[in-house]
Scaffold this active site. Structure first.
Site, short mmCIF file in Angstrom:
data_model
loop_
_atom_site.label_atom_id
_atom_site.label_comp_id
_atom_site.label_asym_id
_atom_site.label_seq_id
_atom_site.Cartn_x
_atom_site.Cartn_y
_atom_site.Cartn_z
N ASP A 11 0.85 -1.18 0.00
CA ASP A 11 0.00 0.00 0.00
C ASP A 11 0.90 1.25 0.00
O ASP A 11 2.11 1.17 0.15
CB ASP A 11 -0.95 -0.04 1.21
CG ASP A 11 -2.19 0.80 0.99
OD1 ASP A 11 -3.24 0.53 1.60
OD2 ASP A 11 -2.12 1.76 0.18
N GLU A 22 -10.65 6.99 4.30
CA GLU A 22 -9.61 6.39 5.15
C GLU A 22 -9.68 6.92 6.59
O GLU A 22 -10.76 7.16 7.11
CB GLU A 22 -8.24 6.61 4.49
CG GLU A 22 -8.17 5.98 3.10
CD GLU A 22 -6.77 5.86 2.56
OE1 GLU A 22 -6.57 6.14 1.36
OE2 GLU A 22 -5.85 5.44 3.30
#
Ligand code: GLC
Length: 572
Positions: free
Chosen positions: A271, A464
């Protein structure tokens, strides 16, 4: 990954034999579009580029995207072995980085449809829009299994159970990848984030999942088993930790479990700068992540440093050549399976698919099947299309940005008219008879003679960790909107736009009807389709709905009693 294909394996091996170390390391490197020039793609044999959330070319029309993509790809195709580059983007609810794209309900709503065929159709439509701009990889589906609604990414998962997540994971992968790259156009899918991203304590984003292995396997692994069975070609590693160990350093889970036990033959991508969250200096971090099983490093701005430390690590034998070859083998295999070598460039003939009417109809169908009716006192719904006067109220009655949520044009999303689509106000006006008066409440004077009111409230966009909350109660402003309408003596239906269940005890007794609409995307007509009875409600909760903050986390089968059970949903 498709079933073993001898011709592809043979091609992989022959390419691997020819490749220099530099060429191999280039394939393992993913750079952000804004941090690399096309000429550097050729010079460093770069295998992948990405757009981070909201990272768009200055000409962000579909042809502008295709232009940009072809610029990078032509450089990759000038390299000695002409290995095409693969371009990843978060098309997580439609081609959401691109203005004008059709935006679908976020996964939490799709989970409520319990309709895998519809999820496959939505993923198919998304793949067509992504491919219409030239790109060939989406970082989706997110198959997190969110257990604690305080997590800002709750809406990115399909729901709180492994069973629902597995059902939708394989549908989404098949839709994106064109059922084994057999239905053109298609893009590479990416199941994320492995593993346990939705199980962190207190729902802390990038936090620590503190559960035993049996629970980890029972809740968070089945989605990956299902995605692998559907042939998913890439999997993204989670920022989070399991029992204190960062997933990006976890050799047992990344290699022993995922690659060996589950026989995953695609490639693992890290990521965003997640490697830099590991212990030690950058060189140490890279060694740990690659030896744990990361095959492609998402090193958006530090891709040059990545390549140079990798050279040192290989020459110092800290990373064995066998690990490099395994990573490159996996990447090449997927690129060959996707027929990328035969069709590396943007296909301009697809451009008419972008934002097309058919896709809007599919999105509208997804909205219809994702909204959940939680209350319908005195059978207030279905509403009458020939009402004399309808009052709309609330911050999201005419706000496309709030309707779409995060990952919409920009990374975080934002309120207001951010793209093309239909708001609730517009959908109501389109649905009712010509002589029906539709007004939007701007101040306190409410026409008591109105037939009924529609209050549209909920969350503003976030993505997020920016969406992590400790308090999920409905805001005072939203409570006032509903109360004022009720005090004026009107029948009220409340529509909630949110990325998760919220604490609604302050309004649930003051509204006659209540609809959980999640983050429906650009086509609010899907909501009025059911509000006015053209279609029946079908949605069933993909999460247990907590009554109070102290009930959280509450999930199917847990001791705490939710306000509404997982699977609850009324219909006419
Ligand atoms: C983000 C997210 C991940 C996304 C990636 C690329 O931080 O964690 O879901 O795919 O970076 O944008």
């Amino acid at each position: 990954m498709q079933t073993e294909n001898a011709a592809i394996e043979q091609k992989v091996e022959s390419l691997l034999k020819e490749m220099t170390l530099q060429e191999k390391l280039g394939q393992m490197t993913q750079a952000e579009r804004a941090a690399i020039k096309p000429a550097e793609v050729e010079e460093f044999f770069i295998g992948s580029i990405l757009s981070g959330g909201g990272s768009v070319p200055w000409d962000s029309s579909p042809s502008g995207w295709a232009e940009m993509f072809n610029g990078f790809q032509s450089s990759a195709m000038k390299t000695r072995l002409k290995i095409p580059m693969i371009y990843g983007i978060d098309a997580v609810h439609g081609h959401n980085n691109v203005k004008g794209a059709v935006l679908f309900p976020h996964n939490i709503g799709l989970g409520c449809s319990r309709n895998p065929m519809l999820v496959e159709k939505a993923a198919r439509a998304t793949a067509e829009e992504v491919a219409s701009t030239g790109l060939n990889w989406t970082f989706a589906p997110c198959i997190a299994v969110p257990q604690d609604e305080r997590w800002g990414r709750t809406y990115e998962g399909f729901g709180e159970t492994a069973e629902l997540t597995s059902l939708m994971a394989q549908a989404a992968v098949k839709g994106y990848q064109g059922n084994g790259y057999t239905t053109y156009p298609y893009v590479l899918a990416c199941a994320k984030h492995f593993i346990g991203d939705g199980g962190t304590t207190n729902g802390l984003d990038q936090g620590n999942t503190e559960i035993d292995e049996a629970t980890l396997r029972e809740i968070h692994l089945p989605g990956y088993v299902s995605a692998i069975k559907a042939g998913v070609g890439s999997i993204m590693v989670s920022f989070s930790s399991w029992d204190g160990q960062k997933m990006h350093s976890h050799k047992y889970l990344l290699t022993d479990v995922l690659k060996n036990e589950l026989n995953f033959k695609g490639f693992l991508v890290s990521d965003w700068d997640a490697i830099q969250q590991l212990e030690g200096d950058f060189k140490k971090q890279v060694a740990t992540a690659i030896n744990a099983g990361v095959d492609m490093a998402m090193v958006p701005n530090s891709w040059k440093e990545f390549i140079s430390v990798m050279k040192e690590l290989v020459s110092e034998k800290v990373i064995p050549m066998s690990r490099i070859d395994d990573a490159v083998r996996r990447i090449l295999r997927v690129k060959l399976e996707m027929h990328l070598f035969e069709k590396p460039y943007a296909d301009r003939s697809l451009i008419s698919m972008f934002g097309c009417k058919e896709h809007r109809e599919i999105a509208r169908e997804c909205v219809r099947e994702s909204v959940v009716l939680l209350k319908n006192e005195n059978k207030m719904l279905p509403l009458k299309k020939n009402a004399r006067h309808i009052i709309l109220a609330g911050k999201s009655a005419d706000d496309l940005g709030n309707q779409c949520g995060g990952w919409s044009v920009s990374w975080q999303g934002e309120s207001g008219k951010t793209t093309d689509g239909t708001t609730i106000l517009q959908a109501v006006k389109n649905a009712v008879s010509p002589n029906t008066k539709v007004t939007i409440l701007k101040d306190d004077n409410i026409d008591p003679g109105a037939d009924f009111a529609i209050a549209v409230i909920g969350e503003k966009p976030y993505a997020e960790g920016m969406g992590d909350r400790t308090d999920l109660r409905i805001s005072d402003e939203d409570v006032r909107v509903v109360s004022r309408l009720k005090d004026a003596g009107l029948p009220v239906v409340t529509i909630l736009f949110s990325g998760r269940p919220m604490i609604i005890e302050d309004i649930i007794h003051r509204t006659d009807a209540f609809v959980a609409a999640w983050l429906p995307g650009t086509q609010a007509e899907g909501i009025t389709d059911v509000l006015f009875g053209d279609y029946n409600f079908k949605g069933k909760l993909s999460h247990s709905w907590p009554g109070k903050m102290e009930d959280i986390p509450v999930n199917a089968g847990s001791s705490a009693r939710p306000l509404f059970e997982y699977g609850f949903g009324l219909s006419y």
